[in-house]
Design a protein around this motif. Structure first.
Motif, PDB file in Angstrom:
ATOM      1  N   PRO A 210       0.816  -1.220   0.000  1.00  0.00           N
ATOM      2  CA  PRO A 210       0.000   0.000   0.000  1.00  0.00           C
ATOM      3  C   PRO A 210       0.853   1.276   0.000  1.00  0.00           C
ATOM      4  CG  PRO A 210      -0.953  -1.624   1.463  1.00  0.00           C
ATOM      5  CD  PRO A 210       0.362  -2.191   1.015  1.00  0.00           C
ATOM      6  N   THR A 211       1.883   1.308   0.829  1.00  0.00           N
ATOM      7  CA  THR A 211       2.936   2.314   0.710  1.00  0.00           C
ATOM      8  C   THR A 211       4.118   1.585   0.102  1.00  0.00           C
ATOM      9  OG1 THR A 211       2.182   3.493   2.689  1.00  0.00           O
ATOM     10  CG2 THR A 211       4.440   3.912   1.943  1.00  0.00           C
ATOM     11  N   PRO A 212       4.419   1.840  -1.168  1.00  0.00           N
ATOM     12  CA  PRO A 212       5.407   1.008  -1.859  1.00  0.00           C
ATOM     13  C   PRO A 212       6.738   0.913  -1.119  1.00  0.00           C
ATOM     14  CG  PRO A 212       4.246   2.394  -3.422  1.00  0.00           C
ATOM     15  CD  PRO A 212       3.813   2.852  -2.059  1.00  0.00           C
ATOM     16  N   LEU A 213       7.264  -0.301  -1.065  1.00  0.00           N
ATOM     17  CA  LEU A 213       8.558  -0.544  -0.462  1.00  0.00           C
ATOM     18  C   LEU A 213       9.660  -0.307  -1.497  1.00  0.00           C
ATOM     19  CD1 LEU A 213       7.619  -3.851   1.378  1.00  0.00           C
ATOM     20  CD2 LEU A 213       7.957  -1.610   2.435  1.00  0.00           C
ATOM     21  N   PRO A 214      10.865   0.045  -1.054  1.00  0.00           N
ATOM     22  CA  PRO A 214      11.962   0.246  -2.008  1.00  0.00           C
ATOM     23  C   PRO A 214      12.218  -1.002  -2.842  1.00  0.00           C
ATOM     24  CG  PRO A 214      12.563   1.063   0.162  1.00  0.00           C
ATOM     25  CD  PRO A 214      11.282   0.309   0.340  1.00  0.00           C
TER      26      PRO A 214
ATOM     27  N   LEU B 206       7.039  -5.875   4.974  1.00  0.00           N
ATOM     28  CA  LEU B 206       8.388  -5.457   5.337  1.00  0.00           C
ATOM     29  C   LEU B 206       9.386  -5.654   4.209  1.00  0.00           C
ATOM     30  CD1 LEU B 206       8.818  -7.113   8.875  1.00  0.00           C
ATOM     31  CD2 LEU B 206       8.287  -4.710   8.400  1.00  0.00           C
ATOM     32  N   LYS B 207      10.432  -4.855   4.257  1.00  0.00           N
ATOM     33  CA  LYS B 207      11.666  -5.115   3.507  1.00  0.00           C
ATOM     34  C   LYS B 207      12.773  -5.292   4.533  1.00  0.00           C
ATOM     35  CE  LYS B 207      14.812  -3.323  -0.045  1.00  0.00           C
ATOM     36  NZ  LYS B 207      16.084  -3.299   0.733  1.00  0.00           N
ATOM     37  N   LEU B 208      13.478  -6.417   4.458  1.00  0.00           N
ATOM     38  CA  LEU B 208      14.596  -6.706   5.340  1.00  0.00           C
ATOM     39  C   LEU B 208      15.890  -6.701   4.545  1.00  0.00           C
ATOM     40  CD1 LEU B 208      13.065  -9.805   7.198  1.00  0.00           C
ATOM     41  CD2 LEU B 208      12.919  -7.395   7.882  1.00  0.00           C
ATOM     42  N   ASP B 209      16.929  -6.140   5.127  1.00  0.00           N
ATOM     43  CA  ASP B 209      18.258  -6.138   4.515  1.00  0.00           C
ATOM     44  C   ASP B 209      19.201  -7.010   5.321  1.00  0.00           C
ATOM     45  OD1 ASP B 209      17.354  -4.373   2.605  1.00  0.00           O
ATOM     46  OD2 ASP B 209      18.263  -2.601   3.531  1.00  0.00           O
TER      47      ASP B 209
END
Length: 264
Positions: free
Chosen positions: A75-79, A215-218
């Motif tokens: 919904p809120t675009p992730l990188p 989520l985006k995890l690095d």
């Protein structure tokens, strides 16, 4: 320890919910055509025909050509993934989000302290039938949680990608190595998040407090592991109540999600 019937059902659901041919399954329990139940494969065919991404004698679980697979948009675009990375694996995670409560303060919100989940390989669905894949987190959420240490003699075991858990409150870990394959392991850290869609699943059997964030995890140590980025998408369930009123000092909330794993 036995790989439970519930685990088998989840593994089966993640691969044959729809009557569409996917990839051949290890051990001969496969998918079937629309022509009266005859198998679409022959003894000489295999899931390699679908573009297995990691060929090797030690790897039975199917992993397909993911070059055209497209991640769901938050919904809120992730990188976007970092340049130079490629999508290496897609899994459905089924397990629990874990929380603690300060029993001296009933109005305080629960504190997230990690998660644990069994991961099931759905790489071929991501590549070939993304609309079906999008339905699986909510389907898996209404099935029992699988056993944490499955019997590797079970035909369902070949669908397991591995496990997800936390090393501490802020370090998610993904273990994608099993006796059948070695896809890699890695420690990660939260990089970005997006609230789940407003119409996301509330919880098991439609009852609960909502779906956890996307989520985006690095990677915590980008130079020390092959797996570099993980996206948690299409979440189902997992949110705790807003306050600790009536809750235990430690509790779990069931959830499911898609995990898109990017590698060097």
């Amino acid at each position: 320890m036995l790989f439970t019937r519930a685990s088998f059902v989840i593994a089966l659901a993640t691969s044959v919910v729809a009557a569409a041919p996917l990839e051949r399954r290890w051990g001969g329990w496969g998918n079937w055509n629309h022509d009266g139940g005859r198998p679409w494969w022959t003894p000489s065919s295999s899931y390699l025909d679908f573009g297995k991404r990691f060929p090797g004698a030690d790897s039975n679980a199917p992993t397909c050509d993911l070059s055209q697979a497209v991640m769901p948009t938050a919904p809120t675009p992730l990188p976007a993934p970092a340049p130079g990375l490629s999508l290496s694996h897609v899994a459905i995670g089924r397990g629990t989000q874990n929380y603690t409560c300060d029993l001296t303060n009933a109005t305080a919100p629960p504190v997230a302290v990690g998660a644990k989940a069994t991961l099931f390989n759905v790489s071929c669905l991501a590549a070939d039938t993304p609309a079906l894949l999008a339905k699986l987190p909510s389907i898996a959420l209404d099935l029992p949680i699988p056993a944490s240490d499955g019997d590797d003699s079970s035909p369902a075991y070949q669908d397991i990608s591995g496990h997800h858990f936390f090393l501490d409150a802020t370090t998610p870990f993904f273990d994608l190595d099993t006796t059948l394959h070695q896809y890699g392991t890695g420690q990660f850290k939260k990089a970005n998040s997006s609230a789940a869609p407003t119409d996301a699943v509330l919880g098991t059997n439609g009852q609960g407090f909502g779906s956890v964030t996307w989520l985006k995890l690095d990677a915590k140590d980008a130079a020390g592991q092959v797996l570099q980025e993980v996206y948690r998408l299409n979440t189902a369930g997992g949110q705790p109540p807003k306050t600790c009123q009536g809750m235990a000092a430690a509790f779990e909330v069931q959830y499911s999600a898609e995990y898109w794993i990017w590698a060097q």
